[in-house]
Design a protein around this motif. Structure first.
Motif, PDB file in Angstrom:
ATOM      1  N   SER A   6       0.853  -1.192   0.000  1.00  0.00           N
ATOM      2  CA  SER A   6       0.000   0.000   0.000  1.00  0.00           C
ATOM      3  C   SER A   6       0.884   1.237   0.000  1.00  0.00           C
ATOM      4  CB  SER A   6      -0.897   0.008   1.234  1.00  0.00           C
ATOM      5  OG  SER A   6      -0.108   0.166   2.414  1.00  0.00           O
ATOM      6  N   SER A   7       0.283   2.390  -0.254  1.00  0.00           N
ATOM      7  CA  SER A   7       1.038   3.641  -0.244  1.00  0.00           C
ATOM      8  C   SER A   7       1.678   3.870   1.115  1.00  0.00           C
ATOM      9  CB  SER A   7       0.117   4.817  -0.589  1.00  0.00           C
ATOM     10  OG  SER A   7      -0.422   4.669  -1.872  1.00  0.00           O
ATOM     11  N   GLU A   8       0.937   3.568   2.175  1.00  0.00           N
ATOM     12  CA  GLU A   8       1.476   3.745   3.525  1.00  0.00           C
ATOM     13  C   GLU A   8       2.641   2.794   3.772  1.00  0.00           C
ATOM     14  OE1 GLU A   8      -1.682   3.277   2.753  1.00  0.00           O
ATOM     15  OE2 GLU A   8      -2.608   5.215   3.237  1.00  0.00           O
ATOM     16  N   GLN A   9       2.525   1.557   3.334  1.00  0.00           N
ATOM     17  CA  GLN A   9       3.601   0.586   3.508  1.00  0.00           C
ATOM     18  C   GLN A   9       4.846   0.991   2.717  1.00  0.00           C
ATOM     19  OE1 GLN A   9       1.357  -2.923   2.304  1.00  0.00           O
ATOM     20  NE2 GLN A   9       1.582  -3.780   4.369  1.00  0.00           N
ATOM     21  N   SER A  10       4.637   1.504   1.514  1.00  0.00           N
ATOM     22  CA  SER A  10       5.772   1.935   0.692  1.00  0.00           C
ATOM     23  C   SER A  10       6.542   3.064   1.369  1.00  0.00           C
ATOM     24  CB  SER A  10       5.281   2.395  -0.693  1.00  0.00           C
ATOM     25  OG  SER A  10       4.706   1.325  -1.402  1.00  0.00           O
ATOM     26  N   ILE A  11       5.811   4.018   1.927  1.00  0.00           N
ATOM     27  CA  ILE A  11       6.447   5.136   2.627  1.00  0.00           C
ATOM     28  C   ILE A  11       7.192   4.631   3.853  1.00  0.00           C
ATOM     29  CG2 ILE A  11       6.004   7.242   3.945  1.00  0.00           C
ATOM     30  CD1 ILE A  11       3.617   7.747   2.027  1.00  0.00           C
ATOM     31  N   GLU A  12       6.558   3.712   4.597  1.00  0.00           N
ATOM     32  CA  GLU A  12       7.175   3.170   5.805  1.00  0.00           C
ATOM     33  C   GLU A  12       8.416   2.335   5.457  1.00  0.00           C
ATOM     34  OE1 GLU A  12       7.463   2.422  10.020  1.00  0.00           O
ATOM     35  OE2 GLU A  12       6.782   4.017   8.662  1.00  0.00           O
ATOM     36  N   LEU A  13       8.353   1.577   4.358  1.00  0.00           N
ATOM     37  CA  LEU A  13       9.499   0.771   3.932  1.00  0.00           C
ATOM     38  C   LEU A  13      10.699   1.660   3.638  1.00  0.00           C
ATOM     39  CD1 LEU A  13      10.831  -1.878   3.001  1.00  0.00           C
ATOM     40  CD2 LEU A  13       9.817  -1.478   0.741  1.00  0.00           C
ATOM     41  N   VAL A  14      10.489   2.736   2.898  1.00  0.00           N
ATOM     42  CA  VAL A  14      11.588   3.649   2.570  1.00  0.00           C
ATOM     43  C   VAL A  14      12.152   4.278   3.834  1.00  0.00           C
ATOM     44  CG1 VAL A  14      12.187   5.803   1.395  1.00  0.00           C
ATOM     45  CG2 VAL A  14      10.749   4.109   0.240  1.00  0.00           C
ATOM     46  N   ARG A  15      11.255   4.658   4.742  1.00  0.00           N
ATOM     47  CA  ARG A  15      11.707   5.287   5.991  1.00  0.00           C
ATOM     48  C   ARG A  15      12.591   4.331   6.793  1.00  0.00           C
ATOM     49  NH1 ARG A  15      10.679   5.713  11.356  1.00  0.00           N
ATOM     50  NH2 ARG A  15       9.147   4.010  11.292  1.00  0.00           N
ATOM     51  N   LEU A  16      12.126   3.115   6.957  1.00  0.00           N
ATOM     52  CA  LEU A  16      12.890   2.131   7.717  1.00  0.00           C
ATOM     53  C   LEU A  16      14.175   1.748   7.003  1.00  0.00           C
ATOM     54  CD1 LEU A  16       9.987  -0.219   8.906  1.00  0.00           C
ATOM     55  CD2 LEU A  16      11.220   1.484  10.267  1.00  0.00           C
ATOM     56  N   TRP A  17      14.112   1.614   5.698  1.00  0.00           N
ATOM     57  CA  TRP A  17      15.282   1.204   4.910  1.00  0.00           C
ATOM     58  C   TRP A  17      16.431   2.194   5.075  1.00  0.00           C
ATOM     59  CZ3 TRP A  17      15.370  -3.153   1.578  1.00  0.00           C
ATOM     60  CH2 TRP A  17      16.535  -3.279   0.803  1.00  0.00           C
ATOM     61  N   ARG A  18      16.110   3.472   5.057  1.00  0.00           N
ATOM     62  CA  ARG A  18      17.163   4.491   5.108  1.00  0.00           C
ATOM     63  C   ARG A  18      17.812   4.617   6.479  1.00  0.00           C
ATOM     64  NH1 ARG A  18      14.312   9.059   1.196  1.00  0.00           N
ATOM     65  NH2 ARG A  18      14.854   8.006  -0.760  1.00  0.00           N
TER      66      ARG A  18
END
Length: 254
Positions: A6-18
């Motif tokens: 989802s859009s929320e998951q995509s944003i959260e994935l990028v945040r955690l990844w960085r």
């Protein structure tokens, strides 16, 4: 078709990844679940080539490439800064699947080298005997590189003497012999911190996805290629294994 985010998951994935080198235990669990869910239907052909369980390979990918839990802190910090600068964090299941497939391709390319090098957790005497073969081939293998058994023995003694004490202990007690408890047992007996990282840097263990060029950057790989003049490549495995056997003998005497 792989699972979608989802859009929320995509944003959260990028945040955690960085910021994946500073995640809390809860955030690590969240990232593990997110990546695992996104890869649930990702089945690249390399999975069949490697012949291992899909769940195990996904877990290894997350451990090594996503969370980078086996990385040296300095290397991990450099990698994190590089990724943040290039904005390369994956933001979709498709990107994660592509990244997973690249990891599997690296594992596939490295598998033949790993089998020949016989490095998993620890190089043992039985492994060396099984791969080196008849002793009368030793001189020929070394002579192709302008070496002799006495010269390699002397170089091995100098190499061992020049190692820092923790690495010298790991080599002398864990290389070419059936050490009780393996390398972890050696480390426990001598209170050697970060033994797996030290052993990897030294060249006593080799990562699943590691290529010959990766091994050439280890301390042992540099000694073999630069001091002895044997390139770390599949065609030279006969000579490299002869060197390992000599090194194992010298390590047992040190």
């Amino acid at each position: 078709m792989q699972e979608t985010l989802s859009s929320e998951q995509s944003i959260e994935l990028v945040r955690l990844w960085r910021r994946r080198q500073t995640l809390s235990a809860a955030e690590m669990g969240e990232m593990y679940r997110m990546v695992g869910d996104a890869l649930r239907s990702c089945n690249p052909p390399e999975l069949r080539v490697l012949g291992e369980g899909r769940q195990e390979l996904v877990a290894q990918f997350i451990y090594v490439k996503v969370l980078r839990l086996d990385a040296d802190p300095d290397e991990a910090d450099d990698a994190a800064r590089s990724e943040a600068a290039s904005h390369s964090a994956p933001s979709s299941a498709f990107a994660l699947c592509a990244y997973f497939r690249r990891y599997l391709i690296d594992c596939t390319r490295a598998s033949a080298f790993r089998r020949k090098l016989s490095i998993g957790d620890q190089i043992t005497e039985s492994q060396l005997e099984a791969h080196v073969g008849a002793a009368d081939n030793a001189q020929d293998e070394l002579a192709e590189h302008g070496l002799s058994a006495p010269s390699v023995h002397a170089a091995a003694r100098a190499f061992i003497a020049g190692l820092p004490e923790p690495e010298r202990i790991l080599l002398c007690e864990g290389f070419g012999r059936e050490a009780a408890g393996g390398l972890s047992g050696v480390a426990a007996r001598h209170a050697i911190a970060s033994y797996h990282y030290r052993a990897g840097r030294l060249g006593l263990v080799h990562k699943r996805e590691g290529l010959p060029a990766d091994y050439a950057r280890t301390t042992l790989g540099q000694w073999i290629s630069q001091t002895l003049g044997i390139a770390i490549e599949a065609g030279n495995m006969g000579a490299i294994l002869q060197v390992f056997k000599i090194l194992g003998a010298e390590a047992s005497y040190a």
